[in-house]
Write an enzyme that holds these catalytic residues in place. Sequence first.
Site, PDB file in Angstrom:
ATOM      1  N   ASP A 192       0.830  -1.208   0.000  1.00  0.00           N
ATOM      2  CA  ASP A 192       0.000   0.000   0.000  1.00  0.00           C
ATOM      3  C   ASP A 192       0.870   1.266   0.000  1.00  0.00           C
ATOM      4  O   ASP A 192       2.104   1.196   0.058  1.00  0.00           O
ATOM      5  CB  ASP A 192      -0.921  -0.063   1.234  1.00  0.00           C
ATOM      6  N   ASP A 247     -10.156   3.731  -3.505  1.00  0.00           N
ATOM      7  CA  ASP A 247     -10.838   2.505  -3.061  1.00  0.00           C
ATOM      8  C   ASP A 247     -12.257   2.366  -3.602  1.00  0.00           C
ATOM      9  O   ASP A 247     -12.979   3.348  -3.779  1.00  0.00           O
ATOM     10  CB  ASP A 247     -10.893   2.463  -1.535  1.00  0.00           C
TER      11      ASP A 247
END
Length: 431
Positions: A192, A247
């Site tokens: 990430d 997201d």
Amino acid sequence: MAPPKGFVTGKGVLRFAAMLAMLMAAGTALGQVAKEPAAAREVKLDLYEPPNPTLVRPSEDPKRTVNGLALVPPMGWNSWNKFGCNVNERLVRGAADTMVATGMRDAGYLYVVIDDCWQVDRDAQGTLIADPAKFPSGMKALGDYIHSKGLKLGIYSDAGSKTCGGRPGSQGREYQDAHTFAEWGADYLKYDWCWTGVRKGEEAYALMADALRSTGRDVVFSICEWGKDRPWEWGPKIGNLWRTTTDIRNAWTGRVKFQIGIVDIVDLNEPLYAHAGPGHWNDPDMLQVGNGGMTDVEERSHFSLWAIMAAPLMAGNDIANMDARVRDILLNKEVIAVDQDRLGIQGHRVRDDGDLEVWSKPLADGGRALVLFNRGPVAAEIAAKWTELDYPSKMSAEIRDLWAHKSLGRKAGSFSATVPSHGVVMVRVTP
Ligand code: GLA
């Protein structure tokens, strides 16, 4: 000895050159390409500078090779969309059991990916510690369990000082963490991009890619920097998939903070189709099928569009408790076959009539997957012409409906169908 051509002697220039070199070294040590002060530009023309190999962009380094993994889009289950930080070993073992019991494993869902919040700290040696309350048996035992089921272990970390959930990140400990993950048996790493400060994506991801390669283990590398630095341009020799957007939201459309709906993601991911191929995929994020934010029709569209875009198929729901309706979507083998087609071409829109769209994906057998997609508020007829699929008009082809699981016979010239609002009709066209 005469100085090399272009080298200017004189104490002032040498002192300046030494200072510039120190500045550049300091910048590089921090993982950045040093910025040259504006005033130095003219002087630099006079300095002899041998080529600096550390300034070759990792994606342009001829010595860098692909890792040879993920020749078809990876499939599996990931804890994040449904469970967020509430992840523990019981849940993960249960997901693995379900993947076997429901036939998901045999349909291709292989990776069991533990997303953020499994880690709590580092020990005295700097080794990452999994939360002892939530993972009392330890990650190695969990990895062994997953492998004993014929599945693969996926783990999560972050290129910054902390993960997005505020847990320890891997910055500065890339090699140590890669070797820890390899010891646990990791086959997949999602990496990430929170808390990365001024790091450059390409360099940060290349560093972890090198660390993973140094373990000698085959680890699929999932780049998760949300498309910020155009990873599709530098990703193919660094990772196997890269997120193209922020997201995914459990909703058809609309932005809420960092999350966007299914159709918003589709519109960002579709134009990138030329960048996808075997071993390197655009990743429009994990599936929201079965999470309750969409109608049945919308969930089928979501799954169909992910498949025609050759997206990684990571189930993101509570698979242990899913009903037959959700299982039928995730286990539609004819749609999965489109996603997993070995030609590895990402399908895209070949016609856009506002709310009504035609999508096509060339397949290895010369056929096409075809999605007729209706974004509008009412049912509508959509027609796809053979010429839009790069077929001659007169050619006849077999049409197979991939949701009704039935043959619609042979057709020439075009195929049309009535498509419900927010729905798709998905067929396979085989000459
Ligand atoms: C980011 C990622 C998500 C998830 C969370 C975990 O938002 O994009 O997919 O991994 O972090 O904190």
